[in-house]
Scaffold this motif. Sequence first.
Motif, PDB file in Angstrom:
ATOM      1  N   ARG A   1       2.960   1.552  -3.308  1.00  0.00           N
ATOM      2  CA  ARG A   1       2.142   2.033  -4.422  1.00  0.00           C
ATOM      3  C   ARG A   1       1.856   3.525  -4.287  1.00  0.00           C
ATOM      4  O   ARG A   1       1.941   4.276  -5.263  1.00  0.00           O
ATOM      5  N   SER A   2       1.517   3.955  -3.089  1.00  0.00           N
ATOM      6  CA  SER A   2       1.212   5.362  -2.848  1.00  0.00           C
ATOM      7  C   SER A   2       2.415   6.258  -3.171  1.00  0.00           C
ATOM      8  O   SER A   2       2.277   7.288  -3.835  1.00  0.00           O
TER       9      SER A   2
ATOM     10  N   VAL B   1       0.840  -1.206   0.000  1.00  0.00           N
ATOM     11  CA  VAL B   1       0.000   0.000   0.000  1.00  0.00           C
ATOM     12  C   VAL B   1       0.873   1.253   0.000  1.00  0.00           C
ATOM     13  O   VAL B   1       0.676   2.162  -0.820  1.00  0.00           O
ATOM     14  N   GLU B   2       1.851   1.313   0.899  1.00  0.00           N
ATOM     15  CA  GLU B   2       2.725   2.490   0.948  1.00  0.00           C
ATOM     16  C   GLU B   2       3.611   2.574  -0.287  1.00  0.00           C
ATOM     17  O   GLU B   2       3.833   3.663  -0.829  1.00  0.00           O
TER      18      GLU B   2
END
Length: 164
Positions: A65-66, A62-63
Amino acid sequence: MKDRGSKPDSPGKSSSRNIKLKLTMQYATHAADVPVRSEFRKWIKVALVQDAEIVMRIVDEVEGRSLNRDFRGKDYATNVLTFGYSNTRPLSGDIVLCTPVIENEARQQHKNLDAHYAHLTVHGILHLQGYDHESDAGAAIMERLEAEIMESLGYHNPYDEIVD
């Protein structure tokens, strides 16, 4: 290669020099097979040609990708991101490694997981020192240096191990 004040000498030979490294580790993942700080420190020091202050952040998908979306405009998690702060003395920057991507690549490419972490750490450190692979010539230089550094660490050439 991008110019960031001074051009890198020859990474991989820092053990004979007294390179100073201030390393901050941030583990923002629940992955179990992440190398320990001392391993990252060893890999970084071999690739450095000057004193440095580095934050190494280990993240989840998640991080990863962000960060890739926000800073590179690419909406997917990538294995390594390097954020260098220009014209600083000592050299200063952040390197982000995304554990799920690294683990998946190692599995798909039949690579030892620690060797893959080492390779991507070295890759990020070379970026931090101004190397890039935007052109064929730049990619050839980076790959040669990465192979030399990895072999000096006792690993195989990472580009010989890739299985299509």
